[in-house]
Enzyme design. Structure first.
Site, short mmCIF file in Angstrom:
data_model
loop_
_atom_site.label_atom_id
_atom_site.label_comp_id
_atom_site.label_asym_id
_atom_site.label_seq_id
_atom_site.Cartn_x
_atom_site.Cartn_y
_atom_site.Cartn_z
N ASP A 21 0.87 -1.17 0.00
CA ASP A 21 0.00 0.00 0.00
C ASP A 21 0.91 1.23 0.00
O ASP A 21 1.39 1.66 1.04
CB ASP A 21 -0.90 -0.04 1.25
CG ASP A 21 -1.76 1.21 1.40
OD1 ASP A 21 -1.60 2.15 0.61
OD2 ASP A 21 -2.59 1.23 2.33
N LYS B 6 -3.45 9.46 -3.66
CA LYS B 6 -3.03 10.73 -3.07
C LYS B 6 -2.24 11.61 -4.04
O LYS B 6 -2.82 12.42 -4.74
CB LYS B 6 -2.25 10.48 -1.77
CG LYS B 6 -3.15 10.00 -0.62
CD LYS B 6 -2.46 10.08 0.70
CE LYS B 6 -3.35 9.58 1.85
NZ LYS B 6 -4.53 10.41 2.10
#
Length: 424
Positions: free
Chosen positions: A242, A271
């Protein structure tokens, strides 16, 4: 903030907007932002704040970078969105090609979604269905204390179950295998022993490589990832990284998997992928995982498809963001930010109650021996021209990678002063 300093939309809308991670009965009012540019947020009352956390770690190139703005504007004029079910568009296909080229081989099959949580959930679904397609029911995941992977129900199940945000949901979540990170050979041996007993039910190991972000900015080294890779190979498990937080420059390299040489079977990005301009995530699988879905059976296909997956505007922003990583010294700047923060945050070590001060890449952390009064710190920093939002027991900064030395010095000085204030 007095009502005379707020716009009409704010006074009306605050009665209806439900804010994230916020006790709406007692929380201080949110600060209305009317403009953002570079590293600064302009408030409705005229104040400007240096954004010390890049809008939850996403705005790596600063706000309103002209190259990203131009790319999104041009895309808006031709094709703002089209479904990827049976149709294709240039921005998504170009972005997938570029990501496959940037990531270590064999990570080269890209599935787009629209948030980090969903990107991780797709990675979990990929891993589970990979084994189902192979005729094996392996549905559980090995995850780690201090880990955070999202707020949807599946991703909450692989977060630290005792962490405040998700502990309320015990009993509602699938029970996963939650263990400590193997920071030593002894811990690695214990992990391998446990997996040897449970391997037939485990689909994958999932980890935030090098930094556990929302779990408290907890750092570990490449040796931890090497141990995880060894145990995954030994017991034929998939390995998921991740990289929603650490990927795309935050650590001073493009990807943790490339920096460490430990290549997972699946990696998740989000992000900073669009430079903090539009929602987008990418779950990138290895050839092994992708080939596990190739079949004459229709139900062997990956059964997922968000409406806005691969949105053309978001992919245009992401392609422009990758341009900036190629053209401008973002990675070198991330490393320089880390060096400056290491010195600038060092005075916090002498403050009573501080148990650690640490930096990695463009991340600076001051850790206390107790929970930080978040709203008090945020208010203190805002009054001094800096936007910080601490959590758990840390005051931290993850500034945009374009931040200058003077602005960074102000961020660090305010962070140290805020810790001194709450310690007193």
């Amino acid at each position: 903030m007095s009502s005379s300093a707020t716009p009409a939309w704010y006074d009306a809308g605050r009665q209806h907007v439900w804010l994230p991670y916020t006790q709406m009965k007692t929380a201080a009012p949110a600060l209305p932002v009317v403009r953002a540019e570079g590293v600064r947020l302009q408030l409705a009352d005229g104040r400007q704040l240096i954004d010390g956390i890049s809008s939850w770690w996403s705005v790596v190139h600063g706000y309103r970078h002209p190259h990203i703005e131009q790319a999104v504007r041009a895309q808006l004029e031709t094709l703002p969105h089209v479904m990827l079910g049976g149709l294709a568009h240039e921005q998504a296909y170009t972005l997938a090609t570029r990501l496959a080229a940037l990531l270590p081989d064999p990570l080269n099959h890209v599935f787009f979604t629209d948030s980090g949580s969903v990107g991780v959930e797709v990675a979990m679904k990929m891993a589970t269905q990979y084994w189902l397609n192979a005729g094996k029911r392996r549905t559980r995941f090995v995850c780690f204390r201090g880990g955070y992977h999202g707020d949807t129900f599946a991703t909450m199940s692989v977060c630290d179950p005792d962490e405040g945000m998700h502990s309320l949901f015990k009993g509602s979540l699938i029970e996963q295998v939650v263990v400590d990170l193997p920071r030593s050979d002894e811990a690695a041996a214990a992990l391998e022993s446990m997996i040897a007993r449970e391997a037939d039910s485990i689909a994958a190991i999932i980890v935030e490589p090098l930094v556990q972000g929302a779990g408290g900015m907890v750092f570990h080294d490449a040796a931890v990832l090497e141990r995880l890779q060894r145990v995954a190979r030994t017991h034929d498990l998939l390995l998921i990284f991740d990289e929603v937080f650490v990927g795309l420059g935050r650590l001073g390299g493009m990807f943790a998997c490339a920096m460490t040489g430990v290549v997972p079977d699946i990696v998740v990005l989000s992000k900073a992928l669009t430079g903090g301009t539009l929602p987008l995530a990418a779950t990138i699988a290895s050839r092994r995982v992708y080939d596990g879905f190739l079949s004459d059976r229709g139900d062997a296909a990956l059964m997922h498809g968000p409406t806005y997956m691969g949105n053309a505007l978001a992919c245009a922003a992401a392609n422009a963001s990758l341009d900036l990583f190629e053209r401008e010294p973002r990675l070198e700047r991330a490393q320089a930010i880390g060096r400056q923060l290491e010195q600038a945050l060092a005075p916090a070590r002498a403050i009573p109650g501080v148990v650690d001060v640490r930096t990695r890449g463009a991340i600076g952390v001051i850790q206390l021996d107790r929970a930080v009064p978040g709203e008090r710190v945020t208010r203190f920093a805002a009054e001094r021209g800096v936007w910080l939002r601490p959590f758990r027991d840390i005051v931290y900064t993850t500034p945009p990678l374009i931040i200058g030395e003077d602005d960074l010095a102000q961020v660090a000085e305010v962070a140290v002063a805020a810790v001194r204030e709450i310690a007193g």
